[in-house]
Structure formats: structure tokens, C-alpha cells
Design a protein around this motif. Structure first.
Motif, PDB file in Angstrom:
ATOM      1  N   SER A  72       0.854  -1.271  -0.028  1.00  0.00           N
ATOM      2  CA  SER A  72       0.078  -0.005   0.263  1.00  0.00           C
ATOM      3  C   SER A  72       0.932   1.052   0.072  1.00  0.00           C
ATOM      4  O   SER A  72       0.416   2.444  -0.185  1.00  0.00           O
ATOM      5  CB  SER A  72      -0.990   0.024   1.115  1.00  0.00           C
ATOM      6  N   ALA A  73       1.921   1.078   0.396  1.00  0.00           N
ATOM      7  CA  ALA A  73       2.786   2.594   0.351  1.00  0.00           C
ATOM      8  C   ALA A  73       3.126   2.762  -1.041  1.00  0.00           C
ATOM      9  O   ALA A  73       3.502   4.156  -1.221  1.00  0.00           O
ATOM     10  CB  ALA A  73       4.269   1.938   0.879  1.00  0.00           C
ATOM     11  N   LEU A  74       3.116   1.965  -2.041  1.00  0.00           N
ATOM     12  CA  LEU A  74       3.120   2.417  -3.479  1.00  0.00           C
ATOM     13  C   LEU A  74       1.521   2.522  -4.035  1.00  0.00           C
ATOM     14  O   LEU A  74       1.189   3.454  -4.796  1.00  0.00           O
ATOM     15  CB  LEU A  74       3.665   1.576  -4.191  1.00  0.00           C
ATOM     16  N   PHE A  75       0.849   1.521  -3.704  1.00  0.00           N
ATOM     17  CA  PHE A  75      -0.736   1.479  -4.011  1.00  0.00           C
ATOM     18  C   PHE A  75      -1.219   2.424  -3.747  1.00  0.00           C
ATOM     19  O   PHE A  75      -2.122   3.201  -4.631  1.00  0.00           O
ATOM     20  CB  PHE A  75      -1.311   0.117  -3.842  1.00  0.00           C
ATOM     21  N   VAL A  76      -1.521   3.049  -2.577  1.00  0.00           N
ATOM     22  CA  VAL A  76      -2.256   4.236  -2.194  1.00  0.00           C
ATOM     23  C   VAL A  76      -1.929   5.550  -2.849  1.00  0.00           C
ATOM     24  O   VAL A  76      -2.906   6.302  -3.302  1.00  0.00           O
ATOM     25  CB  VAL A  76      -2.587   4.314  -0.676  1.00  0.00           C
ATOM     26  N   PRO A  77      -0.481   5.757  -2.768  1.00  0.00           N
ATOM     27  CA  PRO A  77      -0.257   7.264  -3.524  1.00  0.00           C
ATOM     28  C   PRO A  77      -0.765   7.192  -5.203  1.00  0.00           C
ATOM     29  O   PRO A  77      -0.981   8.067  -5.545  1.00  0.00           O
ATOM     30  CB  PRO A  77       1.126   7.274  -3.496  1.00  0.00           C
ATOM     31  N   PHE A  78      -0.338   5.889  -5.650  1.00  0.00           N
ATOM     32  CA  PHE A  78      -0.743   5.664  -7.061  1.00  0.00           C
ATOM     33  C   PHE A  78      -2.223   5.962  -7.216  1.00  0.00           C
ATOM     34  O   PHE A  78      -2.676   6.714  -8.054  1.00  0.00           O
ATOM     35  CB  PHE A  78      -0.515   4.272  -7.730  1.00  0.00           C
ATOM     36  N   ALA A 170       4.307   9.473   7.126  1.00  0.00           N
ATOM     37  CA  ALA A 170       4.660   8.009   7.120  1.00  0.00           C
ATOM     38  C   ALA A 170       5.435   7.778   5.916  1.00  0.00           C
ATOM     39  O   ALA A 170       6.236   6.990   6.244  1.00  0.00           O
ATOM     40  CB  ALA A 170       3.150   7.287   7.088  1.00  0.00           C
ATOM     41  N   LEU A 171       4.977   8.217   4.764  1.00  0.00           N
ATOM     42  CA  LEU A 171       6.003   8.102   3.704  1.00  0.00           C
ATOM     43  C   LEU A 171       7.498   8.695   3.985  1.00  0.00           C
ATOM     44  O   LEU A 171       8.683   8.115   3.655  1.00  0.00           O
ATOM     45  CB  LEU A 171       5.407   8.667   2.502  1.00  0.00           C
ATOM     46  N   THR A 172       7.657   9.812   4.487  1.00  0.00           N
ATOM     47  CA  THR A 172       8.729  10.632   4.956  1.00  0.00           C
ATOM     48  C   THR A 172       9.601   9.636   5.555  1.00  0.00           C
ATOM     49  O   THR A 172      10.828   9.500   5.331  1.00  0.00           O
ATOM     50  CB  THR A 172       8.445  11.919   5.519  1.00  0.00           C
ATOM     51  N   ALA A 173       8.709   9.170   6.854  1.00  0.00           N
ATOM     52  CA  ALA A 173       9.478   8.334   7.521  1.00  0.00           C
ATOM     53  C   ALA A 173      10.175   7.020   7.057  1.00  0.00           C
ATOM     54  O   ALA A 173      11.190   6.671   7.302  1.00  0.00           O
ATOM     55  CB  ALA A 173       8.922   7.854   8.908  1.00  0.00           C
ATOM     56  N   ALA A 174       9.287   6.484   6.068  1.00  0.00           N
ATOM     57  CA  ALA A 174       9.595   5.438   5.397  1.00  0.00           C
ATOM     58  C   ALA A 174      10.965   5.510   4.582  1.00  0.00           C
ATOM     59  O   ALA A 174      11.873   4.518   4.336  1.00  0.00           O
ATOM     60  CB  ALA A 174       8.370   4.842   4.729  1.00  0.00           C
ATOM     61  N   ALA A 175      10.790   6.944   3.714  1.00  0.00           N
ATOM     62  CA  ALA A 175      11.634   7.024   3.112  1.00  0.00           C
ATOM     63  C   ALA A 175      13.396   7.093   3.945  1.00  0.00           C
ATOM     64  O   ALA A 175      14.547   6.408   3.171  1.00  0.00           O
ATOM     65  CB  ALA A 175      11.698   8.378   2.222  1.00  0.00           C
ATOM     66  N   TYR A 176      13.161   7.725   5.152  1.00  0.00           N
ATOM     67  CA  TYR A 176      14.335   7.983   5.551  1.00  0.00           C
ATOM     68  C   TYR A 176      15.044   6.707   6.089  1.00  0.00           C
ATOM     69  O   TYR A 176      16.284   6.444   6.300  1.00  0.00           O
ATOM     70  CB  TYR A 176      14.119   8.991   6.617  1.00  0.00           C
ATOM     71  N   LEU A 177      13.858   5.878   6.765  1.00  0.00           N
ATOM     72  CA  LEU A 177      14.296   4.454   7.239  1.00  0.00           C
ATOM     73  C   LEU A 177      14.869   3.640   6.104  1.00  0.00           C
ATOM     74  O   LEU A 177      15.775   2.678   6.521  1.00  0.00           O
ATOM     75  CB  LEU A 177      13.294   3.900   8.207  1.00  0.00           C
ATOM     76  N   LEU A 178      14.493   3.685   4.886  1.00  0.00           N
ATOM     77  CA  LEU A 178      14.619   2.619   3.863  1.00  0.00           C
ATOM     78  C   LEU A 178      16.237   3.203   3.556  1.00  0.00           C
ATOM     79  O   LEU A 178      17.043   2.219   3.205  1.00  0.00           O
ATOM     80  CB  LEU A 178      13.847   2.820   2.675  1.00  0.00           C
ATOM     81  N   MET A 179      16.506   4.509   3.387  1.00  0.00           N
ATOM     82  CA  MET A 179      17.864   4.699   2.987  1.00  0.00           C
ATOM     83  C   MET A 179      18.793   4.260   4.070  1.00  0.00           C
ATOM     84  O   MET A 179      19.930   4.197   3.771  1.00  0.00           O
ATOM     85  CB  MET A 179      17.886   6.369   2.944  1.00  0.00           C
ATOM     86  N   ARG A 180      18.403   4.529   5.437  1.00  0.00           N
ATOM     87  CA  ARG A 180      19.335   3.910   6.524  1.00  0.00           C
ATOM     88  C   ARG A 180      19.628   2.654   6.502  1.00  0.00           C
ATOM     89  O   ARG A 180      20.598   2.012   6.891  1.00  0.00           O
ATOM     90  CB  ARG A 180      18.881   4.432   7.715  1.00  0.00           C
ATOM     91  N   ALA A 181      18.701   1.645   6.159  1.00  0.00           N
ATOM     92  CA  ALA A 181      18.525   0.356   6.507  1.00  0.00           C
ATOM     93  C   ALA A 181      19.576  -0.107   5.417  1.00  0.00           C
ATOM     94  O   ALA A 181      19.585   0.107   4.118  1.00  0.00           O
ATOM     95  CB  ALA A 181      17.335  -0.116   6.052  1.00  0.00           C
ATOM     96  N   ASP A 182      20.599  -1.106   5.641  1.00  0.00           N
ATOM     97  CA  ASP A 182      21.463  -1.937   4.962  1.00  0.00           C
ATOM     98  C   ASP A 182      20.842  -3.144   4.323  1.00  0.00           C
ATOM     99  O   ASP A 182      20.629  -4.164   5.278  1.00  0.00           O
ATOM    100  CB  ASP A 182      22.602  -2.239   5.524  1.00  0.00           C
ATOM    101  N   GLY A 369      13.355   7.296  -2.799  1.00  0.00           N
ATOM    102  CA  GLY A 369      13.193   8.601  -3.692  1.00  0.00           C
ATOM    103  C   GLY A 369      11.948   8.825  -4.068  1.00  0.00           C
ATOM    104  O   GLY A 369      11.344   9.946  -4.192  1.00  0.00           O
ATOM    105  N   LEU A 370      11.127   7.619  -4.443  1.00  0.00           N
ATOM    106  CA  LEU A 370       9.622   7.918  -4.940  1.00  0.00           C
ATOM    107  C   LEU A 370       8.804   8.205  -3.777  1.00  0.00           C
ATOM    108  O   LEU A 370       7.947   9.011  -3.933  1.00  0.00           O
ATOM    109  CB  LEU A 370       9.043   6.618  -5.494  1.00  0.00           C
ATOM    110  N   PHE A 371       8.922   7.745  -2.647  1.00  0.00           N
ATOM    111  CA  PHE A 371       8.436   8.170  -1.436  1.00  0.00           C
ATOM    112  C   PHE A 371       8.580   9.459  -1.131  1.00  0.00           C
ATOM    113  O   PHE A 371       7.612  10.324  -0.703  1.00  0.00           O
ATOM    114  CB  PHE A 371       8.891   7.135  -0.102  1.00  0.00           C
ATOM    115  N   ALA A 372       9.844   9.941  -1.136  1.00  0.00           N
ATOM    116  CA  ALA A 372      10.149  11.411  -0.938  1.00  0.00           C
ATOM    117  C   ALA A 372       9.369  12.362  -1.756  1.00  0.00           C
ATOM    118  O   ALA A 372       8.731  13.375  -1.367  1.00  0.00           O
ATOM    119  CB  ALA A 372      11.454  11.665  -0.796  1.00  0.00           C
ATOM    120  N   ILE A 373       9.132  12.136  -2.972  1.00  0.00           N
ATOM    121  CA  ILE A 373       8.653  12.806  -3.835  1.00  0.00           C
ATOM    122  C   ILE A 373       6.940  12.665  -3.769  1.00  0.00           C
ATOM    123  O   ILE A 373       6.224  13.934  -3.645  1.00  0.00           O
ATOM    124  CB  ILE A 373       8.984  12.488  -5.456  1.00  0.00           C
TER     125      ILE A 373
END
Length: 386
Positions: A72-78, A170-182, A369-373
């Protein structure tokens, strides 16, 4: 004639899981076509109206299942930004009628129903490969349930602008956490082999140790928990992983917040959960596989809440939820989910292969990056800028 043992049944189910997994959406679509209340709509034109959602949701499901986050992180914004354009065939918002602009609760419902099938499909694929810690998953799911319900209840009463604001956060937090996660997958033996040392399996294990090999698992897969709590897991490919299940409180804190957003917006558990698992030293492949079970279970619960919860709450507490965005089964856009469900199931089966074929870090950066936009656009909608 002897009765097959539980282990034999489980092994055969995993061996032929593709058949069972793809039978589920066939049965779902058949049931929808035959019995779903459509408010008088029907016919070929109705059921084929949104056929183009299949490739869209197939691509989205493959991407999110590869990195272990909520669909849903992609589906809902779409569905918020692009669905009105594609469904109306116009870039002009004045040409978008009510059927082209979905209510927030309908957006979440379509996303959750589709995600529940897709993540269930991908979860079985990861179980088949031996990368799911079921004990860890059950513990986290048990702690997440009340927060998922809470988030779904909140979604029935908040206005659209608040929904867009929270979704953006939620998407901003998700973008930040994804970028930090290895999320990079270490290849077995690459470092040690280059150094001329003993060949090592994934995540630090050595290939010459006495490793578990369970009869009810496919290939050389197995799992053993030592007296000190150390878990040794071997996947279907023979790679081994060592970790402990410590860090429950940290994971509970992350999944409680994520569970609330899961019920509210349709995602959150996957994004916060994968980071909390990596932070408590769960190997990345096991973290991704286990996270699928957690997100699939919470998505199913949230879907049920969004389909049936609004009407139940209004009946039970009319003074509080009298103005809630109630949803009944007939309000579900069944001609949409008839295509999105098979698409997400297929994407869930493809994801483990894509995960092995592509650099996960590349997909991770693209999604972040998509989440941030999308977040910026959602903040604009919340403040009236769009």
C-alpha cells in the motif's frame, strides 16, 4: 494405508505451493464475479473497465515484496495521484468525476485487499526458501494487533486533509528509514574466499559445521535453537545464518507505531519493522522473509476492519462514530480488485527471484526517492496547495 504425517503434508504443500497460491486468486475472482454486490453494475464493460491495473499492481507488488515493505506504500499514492488521470483519460482535474477520485477509506481498502493477497503469496515463497522465523513473527504479530485495530478506527473519523498529512509523514519516515537500512545481501563466501580462508556461508556462518537439516523442509533447510538462545538457520540453498531473538522491546516499539499506521493508511509495519529487525541483528534475508509474514497478517486484519469495521462501529457507538466514513461490501470497487489481487499474487511469487537477481540497494534507493516525491505532493494536498 498410513496417514501422512504433519511434516509430510507441510513439505508437499511447500513443494507445490505455486499451485495453491495461484488457486487462491482464481477462487477469489470467481467468487467476486458470481456473488459480489455491485450496486446494479455488471456486464463485460464493468468488469473489464480497470484491466490496466494488472500491470501496474504487478510491477508495484514485485518492487515492494523484493525489499519487504507494504504494498500500500505504493498502491495508495498511485490511486491518489495517477488513478484519476488514467481512469478519466485527462490531466484536467475538472474532468474527474466522483468515480475517478476515490475516498481515502476506499483507497486504503483497495490497497489493503490487494496487499493482503500479494504478501501472503510472497510469504509462502519465503517460507519455502527457509527464510522465515515463525516464532519471531508470531510474537510480533500478537503485539501489533491492537495497534492495527486502533489505526483502522482512527481512519473512519479523520478528514481527508488529515489523512493526506499523516500519509505524507509516514512516507517521509519510510523514505528515511529505507535509506538508512542496509538491505544488501551478502553472497556466501565472497569475503573469505577472496582471502583464501575457509568458505563461509551467508551472514558469517561456516560451511564445515554441523548444521540442521529438517526432514519437513525442502533441500538442506533446517533450524536449531541452542540453549543460549542462538538460532542457526539453513535455507533451501544451503546458506546458513546465526542470530538471537533478543531485542523484543525495541521491535515492539517500532511495530506498535507501524501497526497504527498499517490500520490507518495501509502501510507502516513493513517499513518500521524491517529496520527494527536489522537493528536487533537479525540477518537481512531472514528479516525480509519474516517481515512478509508480519505485514501480510496485519494487512489482512486491517482489510477486515476497513471492510466491516465502519458499519459495526456506527451501530455500536452512534454518538461517537455517527459521521464515520462507513463502508459496506457493496461500496468496494470489485472491478478493480478483480485485477489487482491476481497481479499482487503474481508479483509476490516473482519477488524472491528478483531479490536474488538485482542489487536490492538499487531498488531501495528508487523506492525511497519515490516516497520522498510523493510525500511532498501529499503535504501539498493537505495544505490546499494541490
Amino acid at each position: 494405508m498410513s496417514t501422512p504425517s504433519k511434516a509430510t503434508v507441510q513439505k508437499n504443500f511447500l513443494k507445490y505451493q505455486h499451485f495453491f497460491v495461484f488457486a487462491a486468486p482464481v477462487l477469489f475472482v470467481a467468487t467476486v464475479l458470481l456473488f459480489a454486490p455491485t450496486g446494479g453494475a455488471g456486464g463485460t464493460s464493468y468488469w473489464l473497465e480497470y484491466w490496466w491495473l494488472f500491470p501496474v499492481f504487478l510491477t508495484g507488488a514485485t518492487i515492494v515484496n523484493t525489499v519487504g515493505i507494504s504494498g500500500s506504500a505504493l498502491f495508495v499514492p498511485f490511486l491518489i495521484f495517477l488513478f484519476p488521470i488514467f481512469s478519466s483519460g485527462s490531466l484536467d482535474p475538472s474532468a474527474w468525476s466522483g468515480v475517478h477520485v476515490l475516498e481515502p477509506t476506499t483507497l486504503v481498502k483497495v490497497g489493503l485487499i490487494s496487499e493482503a493477497f500479494g504478501l501472503s503469496s510472497s510469504s509462502i515463497a519465503f517460507i519455502q526458501y527457509g527464510l522465515v522465523d515463525r516464532k519471531l513473527a508470531l510474537t510480533i504479530v500478537g503485539g501489533s494487533v491492537p495497534f492495527v485495530i486502533l489505526g483502522a478506527i482512527i481512519s473512519f473519523v479523520i478528514p481527508a486533509w488529515v489523512f493526506h498529512l499523516l500519509l505524507g509523514l509516514a512516507l517521509t519516515a519510510a523514505a528515511y528509514l529505507l535509506m538508512r537500512a542496509d538491505l544488501d545481501h551478502e553472497e556466501p563466501g565472497e569475503d573469505d574466499a577472496a582471502a583464501g580462508e575457509t568458505t563461509a556461508a551467508a551472514d558469517g556462518g561456516t560451511a564445515d559445521r554441523n548444521l540442521p537439516d529438517d526432514d519437513d523442509k525442502l533441500g538442506p533447510a533446517g533450524v536449531r535453537t541452542d540453549d543460549d538462545g542462538t538460532v542457526t538457520r539453513v535455507d533451501r540453498g544451503g546458506d546458513d545464518y546465526e542470530y538471537t531473538r533478543s531485542g523484543y522491546l525495541r521491535r515492539f516499539a517500532n511495530y506498535s507505531v507501524g501497526g497504527t499506521f498499517q490500520g490507518l493508511a495501509g502501510f507502516g509495519s513493513g517499513e518500521l519493522g524491517i529496520v527494527s529487525m536489522l537493528g536487533t541483528k537479525v540477518p537481512v534475508r531472514v528479516a525480509i522473509g519474516t517481515n512478509h509474514i508480519i505485514v501480510a497478517t496485519t494487512a489482512i486484519l486491517a482489510s477486515l476492519m476497513h471492510v466491516f469495521g465502519g458499519g459495526i462501529l456506527v451501530d455500536m457507538f452512534p454518538a461517537i462514530f455517527g459521521d464515520a466514513h462507513t463502508l459496506d461490501i457493496a461500496s468496494t470497487p470489485w472491478n478493480m480488485v478483480a485485477f489487482t489481487v491476481p497481479a499482487t499474487v503474481t508479483g509476490g511469487q516473482i519477488a524472491p527471484y528478483v531479490s536474488n537477481a538485482l542489487e536490492t540497494s538499487t531498488i531501495k534507493k528508487f523506492v525511497a526517492g519515490l516516497f520522498a516525491i510523493i510525500s511532498l505532493a501529499l503535504f501539498g494536498m493537505a495544505t490546499g496547495g494541490f
